[in-house]
Scaffold this active site. Sequence first.
Site, PDB file in Angstrom:
ATOM      1  N   LYS A  12       1.201  -1.259  -0.185  1.00 60.08           N
ATOM      2  CA  LYS A  12       0.049   0.222  -0.114  1.00 60.08           C
ATOM      3  C   LYS A  12       0.995   1.156  -0.040  1.00 60.08           C
ATOM      4  CE  LYS A  12      -5.069   1.116   0.292  1.00 60.08           C
ATOM      5  NZ  LYS A  12      -5.675   0.055  -0.579  1.00 60.08           N
TER       6      LYS A  12
ATOM      7  N   GLY B 213     -27.333  -0.492  -0.438  1.00 60.36           N
ATOM      8  CA  GLY B 213     -26.755  -0.045  -1.390  1.00 60.36           C
ATOM      9  C   GLY B 213     -26.551   0.043  -3.276  1.00 60.36           C
TER      10      GLY B 213
ATOM     11  N   GLY C 282     -25.485   0.207  -5.375  1.00 56.30           N
ATOM     12  CA  GLY C 282     -24.415   1.650  -6.428  1.00 56.30           C
ATOM     13  C   GLY C 282     -23.447   0.379  -7.106  1.00 56.30           C
TER      14      GLY C 282
ATOM     15  N   VAL D  14     -21.531  -1.898  -6.847  1.00 55.23           N
ATOM     16  CA  VAL D  14     -21.250  -3.274  -6.289  1.00 55.23           C
ATOM     17  C   VAL D  14     -23.215  -3.589  -6.599  1.00 55.23           C
ATOM     18  CG1 VAL D  14     -20.967  -4.613  -4.671  1.00 55.23           C
ATOM     19  CG2 VAL D  14     -19.079  -3.478  -5.056  1.00 55.23           C
ATOM     20  N   GLY D  15     -23.714  -3.563  -5.645  1.00 55.10           N
ATOM     21  CA  GLY D  15     -25.008  -4.189  -5.242  1.00 55.10           C
ATOM     22  C   GLY D  15     -25.921  -4.080  -6.784  1.00 55.10           C
TER      23      GLY D  15
HETATM   24  P1  NAD Z   1     -20.964   3.311  -4.260  1.00 50.80           P
HETATM   25  O1  NAD Z   1     -20.226   5.050  -4.193  1.00 50.80           O
HETATM   26  O2  NAD Z   1     -20.908   3.271  -6.125  1.00 50.80           O
HETATM   27  O3  NAD Z   1     -22.081   3.060  -3.802  1.00 50.80           O
HETATM   28  C1  NAD Z   1     -22.744   2.203  -3.116  1.00 50.80           C
HETATM   29  C2  NAD Z   1     -24.457   2.772  -2.455  1.00 50.80           C
HETATM   30  O4  NAD Z   1     -24.728   2.484  -1.710  1.00 50.80           O
HETATM   31  C3  NAD Z   1     -24.780   3.883  -3.067  1.00 50.80           C
HETATM   32  O5  NAD Z   1     -25.681   4.028  -3.921  1.00 50.80           O
HETATM   33  C4  NAD Z   1     -25.546   4.709  -1.747  1.00 50.80           C
HETATM   34  O6  NAD Z   1     -26.263   5.368  -2.140  1.00 50.80           O
HETATM   35  C5  NAD Z   1     -25.453   3.926  -1.140  1.00 50.80           C
HETATM   36  N1  NAD Z   1     -25.440   4.041   0.113  1.00 50.80           N
HETATM   37  C6  NAD Z   1     -24.225   4.271   0.945  1.00 50.80           C
HETATM   38  N2  NAD Z   1     -24.542   4.518   2.786  1.00 50.80           N
HETATM   39  C7  NAD Z   1     -26.201   3.895   2.778  1.00 50.80           C
HETATM   40  C8  NAD Z   1     -27.021   3.486   3.984  1.00 50.80           C
HETATM   41  N3  NAD Z   1     -26.692   4.062   4.862  1.00 50.80           N
HETATM   42  N4  NAD Z   1     -27.929   2.360   3.353  1.00 50.80           N
HETATM   43  C9  NAD Z   1     -27.867   2.363   2.148  1.00 50.80           C
HETATM   44  N5  NAD Z   1     -27.520   2.875   0.826  1.00 50.80           N
HETATM   45  C10 NAD Z   1     -26.325   3.053   1.331  1.00 50.80           C
HETATM   46  O7  NAD Z   1     -19.694   2.317  -4.387  1.00 50.80           O
HETATM   47  P2  NAD Z   1     -19.600   0.683  -4.666  1.00 50.80           P
HETATM   48  O8  NAD Z   1     -18.386   0.859  -5.030  1.00 50.80           O
HETATM   49  O9  NAD Z   1     -20.749   0.042  -4.859  1.00 50.80           O
HETATM   50  O10 NAD Z   1     -19.024   0.353  -3.070  1.00 50.80           O
HETATM   51  C11 NAD Z   1     -19.772  -0.082  -1.681  1.00 50.80           C
HETATM   52  C12 NAD Z   1     -19.681  -0.964  -0.936  1.00 50.80           C
HETATM   53  O11 NAD Z   1     -19.053  -2.127  -1.494  1.00 50.80           O
HETATM   54  C13 NAD Z   1     -17.971  -0.308  -0.121  1.00 50.80           C
HETATM   55  O12 NAD Z   1     -17.921  -0.621   1.401  1.00 50.80           O
HETATM   56  C14 NAD Z   1     -16.561  -1.004  -0.562  1.00 50.80           C
HETATM   57  O13 NAD Z   1     -15.740  -0.579   0.591  1.00 50.80           O
HETATM   58  C15 NAD Z   1     -17.253  -2.341  -1.357  1.00 50.80           C
HETATM   59  N6  NAD Z   1     -16.252  -2.251  -2.481  1.00 50.80           N
HETATM   60  C16 NAD Z   1     -16.446  -2.469  -3.593  1.00 50.80           C
HETATM   61  C17 NAD Z   1     -15.851  -2.618  -4.130  1.00 50.80           C
HETATM   62  C18 NAD Z   1     -15.935  -2.274  -5.889  1.00 50.80           C
HETATM   63  O14 NAD Z   1     -15.759  -3.280  -7.107  1.00 50.80           O
HETATM   64  N7  NAD Z   1     -16.306  -1.455  -6.228  1.00 50.80           N
HETATM   65  C19 NAD Z   1     -15.087  -3.988  -4.243  1.00 50.80           C
HETATM   66  C20 NAD Z   1     -14.696  -4.691  -2.828  1.00 50.80           C
HETATM   67  C21 NAD Z   1     -15.390  -3.691  -2.223  1.00 50.80           C
END
Ligand code: NAD
Length: 368
Positions: A77, A177, A179, A181-182
């Site tokens: 890192k 969530g 976003g 990932v979801g």
């Molecule tokens: P993102 O910002 O694209 O999506 C996050 C979503 O969560 C958004 O729609 C936001 O409105 C929603 N959100 C935030 N707080 C909330 C709450 N309290 N209740 C309900 N919804 C809520 O982020 P992402 O890239 O999808 O990442 C999501 C998580 O997954 C993070 O913890 C990230 O560290 C982890 N992650 C992401 C990846 C990746 O490939 N992007 C890989 C491994 C882990």
Amino acid sequence: MEDTFRYADEFGPARIIHIYRPSLALKAIVVVDNTACGAAVGGIRMAPDVSVDECFRLARAMTWKNAAAGLPHGGGKSVIFGDPRMAPAAKEQLIRGFADAIRDIADYIPGPDMGTDERCMAWVREEAGRAIGLPSVVGGIPLDEIGATGFGLAACVDVAREFIGLDLHGARVAVQGFGAVGKHAARFLAEKGAILVAASDTNGTLVDASGLDVGRLIALKQSGQSLRDYDKGTKLASDAILDVDCDIWIPAARPDVVRADNVSRLRTRLMPQGANIPCTAEAEQALHARGILVVPDFIANAGGVICAATEYRGGTQRNAFDYIDERIRDNTRAVLEESRRDKTLPRAAGFALAERRVRSAMQMKRWR
Ligand code: NAD
């Protein structure tokens, strides 16, 4: 002077490098933790308040994450002291200066993290000769756009469901969530016959037991609207997602959303963790005690890091999906079998697997 050897244990860190360039006011730290499995992969974090301690802990987490994912990479890192919202020209200068300074740290492969993005990685690659998480025009695979992590979650669910006798066809999914990932996890699970019955974002929860149209919800989000703007279903408060009766509950938002005080509200059978550390340790233990199968974050959400490793080898999107599918299925099965056999939490079984891989790779090294 800080005694940086206080971090030293049987795994590393191999090197802690302080970088200082007065003309740029550049102060940065690189931690190469353990390279037994291969060159260390880990992001560049830019923030005003980073520290050697944070950098070491993140590098160590990457050692376990990469080993758990079964990648030929160790963990590392780096942190750059600075406000990531500084003037763009100043930021480019600072990141280019940093990349130039790490050119000879050949066993550290940088990627994006908080405060840096794919554009920064293009600068890093030009100066240092290597980086992952690049823009697609220079060979990057846009992992959030293609849904690499969501795809991996769906593969994980496909294996985990066997352990609880759940048929994916008609299985009810709730996603916290919606976003990067979801939404992709929902999309890939819907392709396997599952039904999205609830999804939430920061504005609220949308519930429809008869099933939500995933494609329409994704289009809605892409047009800048929120889930509340969907014309059907019941709209509830954001945390109402916890109460939804479902078979698969996917946390994909923030850390520590499931805690001792709200864990009893969950009514599900399976929790593949999309977000990083979505449950406190107590809550995860409580879920396990109730017979809810939890697949820990570093096993279930490794699609992104596996995609990045594919990009580093010059692979294509199709190669990335194949590799994610294979690795996540194998790892999920190995961890859940070990957890069942040893009656341990899947998280503990995952750590044990990662540690065994690192130890065994270390046995093959001359210098360790
Ligand atoms: P993102 O910002 O694209 O999506 C996050 C979503 O969560 C958004 O729609 C936001 O409105 C929603 N959100 C935030 N707080 C909330 C709450 N309290 N209740 C309900 N919804 C809520 O982020 P992402 O890239 O999808 O990442 C999501 C998580 O997954 C993070 O913890 C990230 O560290 C982890 N992650 C992401 C990846 C990746 O490939 N992007 C890989 C491994 C882990």
